[in-house]
Scaffold this active site. Sequence first.
Site, PDB file in Angstrom:
ATOM      1  N   ASP A  98      -3.021  -7.931  -4.841  1.00  0.00           N
ATOM      2  CA  ASP A  98      -3.424  -6.731  -4.126  1.00  0.00           C
ATOM      3  C   ASP A  98      -4.097  -5.752  -5.088  1.00  0.00           C
ATOM      4  OD1 ASP A  98      -3.541  -5.202  -1.870  1.00  0.00           O
ATOM      5  OD2 ASP A  98      -1.381  -5.169  -1.553  1.00  0.00           O
TER       6      ASP A  98
ATOM      7  N   CYS B 229       0.802  -1.236   0.000  1.00  0.00           N
ATOM      8  CA  CYS B 229       0.000   0.000   0.000  1.00  0.00           C
ATOM      9  C   CYS B 229       0.830   1.278   0.000  1.00  0.00           C
ATOM     10  CB  CYS B 229      -1.005   0.021   1.137  1.00  0.00           C
ATOM     11  SG  CYS B 229      -1.018  -1.376   2.246  1.00  0.00           S
TER      12      CYS B 229
END
Lengths: 571, 571
Positions: free
Chosen positions: A325, A276
């Site tokens: 992801d 992230c």
Amino acid sequence: MNKDSKIDNETLRHSASHILATAVLEMFPDAKLGIGPAIEDGFYYDFLLPRTLIPEDLPLIEKKMQHLIKQNLKFEKYEEPIEEAEKFLHKTKQDLKVELVAGLKEDGETKVSFYKTGNFVDLCKGPHIDSTNKLKAVKLTHISGSYWRGDNERPQLQRIYGVAFNSKEELKEWEERMRESAKRDHRELGKKLDLFSFHHEAPGAAFWHPRGKFVYDQMVNFMKAENEKRGYEEIATPIVLSSELWKQSGHYENFKENMYFTDFEEREFAVKPMNCPGGCQLFAEKLPSYRELPIRHAEFGIVHRLELSGVLHGLLRVRQFTQDDAHIYCTPEQLEDEIVKIIEYTTDVYKSFGFENFELFIATKPEKKAIGDDTTWQKATNALENAMRKLKLDWGVKEGEGAFYGPKIEFNVKDAIGRNWQLGTCQIDFNLPERFDLNYIGEDGEKHRPVMIHRAIIGSFERFLAVLLEHTAGDLPLFLQSEVARIIPVASEFAKEGEKIMKELKSKGVRTGIDLSNDSLSKKVRNGELMKIPYLLVVGEKEAKSGKLTVRERGKEKQETISIADFIKNF
Amino acid sequence: MNKDSKIDNETLRHSASHILATAVLEMFPDAKLGIGPAIEDGFYYDFLLPRTLIPEDLPLIEKKMQHLIKQNLKFEKYEEPIEEAEKFLHKTKQDLKVELVAGLKEDGETKVSFYKTGNFVDLCKGPHIDSTNKLKAVKLTHISGSYWRGDNERPQLQRIYGVAFNSKEELKEWEERMRESAKRDHRELGKKLDLFSFHHEAPGAAFWHPRGKFVYDQMVNFMKAENEKRGYEEIATPIVLSSELWKQSGHYENFKENMYFTDFEEREFAVKPMNCPGGCQLFAEKLPSYRELPIRHAEFGIVHRLELSGVLHGLLRVRQFTQDDAHIYCTPEQLEDEIVKIIEYTTDVYKSFGFENFELFIATKPEKKAIGDDTTWQKATNALENAMRKLKLDWGVKEGEGAFYGPKIEFNVKDAIGRNWQLGTCQIDFNLPERFDLNYIGEDGEKHRPVMIHRAIIGSFERFLAVLLEHTAGDLPLFLQSEVARIIPVASEFAKEGEKIMKELKSKGVRTGIDLSNDSLSKKVRNGELMKIPYLLVVGEKEAKSGKLTVRERGKEKQETISIADFIKNF
């Protein structure tokens, strides 16, 4: 399983752990007790013991437990002022419990409760069963190492695991499931099917053999194609990133223990445990217009997380893995619709891999640590619930189990022998858009914060494959098989004919191999079966003359003789 | 360029570096001199200076150099006993040179030579030009930092770069080439085409934007498909591996400075700088039969190598990159044939990417450090030469430039503006099969050592893309373009029609985008041109009515109006 029986099981199992501790104290009066909670199917208790346990100790301890259970001992609760409790635990030299009480005191507790069973007394909140006659089906299973409070700089403890059920039948069912699980152990299947291996030089990081790399790539490619269809764009961010970034993201503060660090040119870097922060940096390079949202950035990122070598377990618990992801940046108005899409996407994928049963949970605001005000949390949680309703799905609630940065959906699948596996996740994040000052330009020409969603469907490809191998007992879906058909020449003079057929099948897109070893026909067939090849094609004189194939299809008793053209129709 | 003129150039450039040092000493009499060699197109000299140079210093220094050159100073050589040289350098306070002489003394030298030009005297082997009137075309180009002896724990020096040619015309040509290079700078193209970016948090590791990730994946997929056609199997090995492995492979001893290290559970681990040791471990798991050889294991491994931040340069010099690595294990009899295949494979790939000119070099046994006896080296070098002959290829020889573990072929490509880039390599390795005790079972039933070949064709995908971007000035081959066609609605009311056409083209496999911004038509066209989109498709009333497309093909002056079906025929 309804809620009530679940509480019953937890109480039952927690009570069994007290009996385990009682038995261990009989055997080792100087044992220091750690903690002993209920877990899925059973319980454990951690001990600091004067010697290392051996497997042979388990039946002895179990015998003592059965002896205690037969006495139908009562579980008696009493409360004490915390200072009294401290004195008592000091006196009984339960140093670890002393530490726990000190923690409670710091948290402002003034009273604590104990449970007494026969001569055994344990600091415990409860609840417990009334008496030991409810423990009709208890069994110890194995021993492992653990660290006091999970901290590898604290003393190493020995953990004894057991299971407990309401009836002997349930225990039998569990034992049957375990026997079935053992047969399906993905580590064994990984060896048998020649998919992957592990070496001492890289604990928790798989070496992918050609057959395994094929499966891996097929899974990744499947997700890439789906991502493209569903409006995702793929990015890739670096693996080694400086600690400045991890400080900005908050991982340095919250996740440091699980990260690999390295220094160079007087800067500290970490091998990324998550994608992230890198993804946020890339998003922050531009200031998109509201018209460009939602932006869906997918990243098949390789992440590393330090796990103690004691807890590593095949592909299920690893140090290096690849996530499917994705980070979605959208306006608050788009949130619900994006969640609907993610849920549909996730369940579609599970079905494509052959998982028909799954459960969804919404995890809500944690009581203690949580950022963002109640209204924001409520809106986000509503969005998750509304999405579920729109899709007419049922869901469970995990009260207070959301991340500190936002609520989330957890996706669990049930495998062929009834075990639950948590795989996918869909998390709303109020934290990173603030920390990285992420913005878009709204219709009003002003900067606005996008809502950020983290989602992973497969989760970790490593873990997903482990679950899939155990679910299918190694009979992977056809599209994951690197060798769909294997040609078996009955003798070496048919090798050439076999290679001709292989070439033809390959040209038609059928992934075909050939067994050119000197083994006997029956050995070759047996090897093909052990490798779980879907189609074994025997080629001998009859086949060479007729131009037909003798096909042994996996899982079917009879073999068939058909033309190559007809065989290809299977695909 | 023939060998003689090359020596001339080296001499010329080395002499220019002496004049540079003379000028710098005039400006900074306390300057300490490092080294000043000739390099491609020019020279540099390293200095320890009392202040940091600024770009404005360069014209001043250059002026002084021109003044010196005009005096037609002679380059005069003289020799001295090494002790005298030491005394002289001590006296002139050239501490770095003192260190160099000390090194020569340790190596057993008893005499050294100096070159004198005007008042300037430098410890130097030569050769040099006779006098400065040969320096007809000298120019200083830039300043950078460097470390004394490349060691970042030693003093930081300032390096001044220059170029020198035999004639003013050659200098002009070089300047023209530089202007052309600047336009083709892949770092600028990377930004303009929105392919990748770099952030302070990860020096030398690219952040891949969606368009760049597409190019990257297409390159990788191209190589995967070629590998499969050519009998390679793909494996993947872990990224973090313990130092035990790097000690076994020899990298710990020879490559430690370039590796990231980290510690956990009292073990030292390194982030892999190369894939070979992991690959050897995987090969060593089995003991294949000679019938299974050659085994060709491909690995698209992500490797990390520490490079000083000062030398990082876009995608050309990075810390993280992916190699199209492969390790081939074969019998000595198969070696030549495998090399032939590798050379063919390599040149085929370069042609597919649009490189038509390449040079091949064989690098032979190093004089000093080399393992394996002369016969083994000769056999391997013969195999490389025979393969070249079989393919009727010319090659150059790099005497003594082989790796210590075996001879190799280097593949260079020449780009559109005449620059050479080393990309691929094919190395024979006598070392790792020994260190990892790799074996196969021969026809005689005994264990034998396989020959191991390392080969990379693309080399590093990062570097390859940099070269390709500079070679094509950003007009990448069609198969690498994420947006082959872009639809440009002349006004917002044609957006719907544009989207319909986009859908149709996409369904036919033409990667199509659409510009839905509020920009004017001419701005949209301009943006499409800046992004170097191969086909811009303008959609307005005429097109909507006729069902035709107005196509602006990149590089063509005229636009065409054709049907969608005809447009699709282009692909």
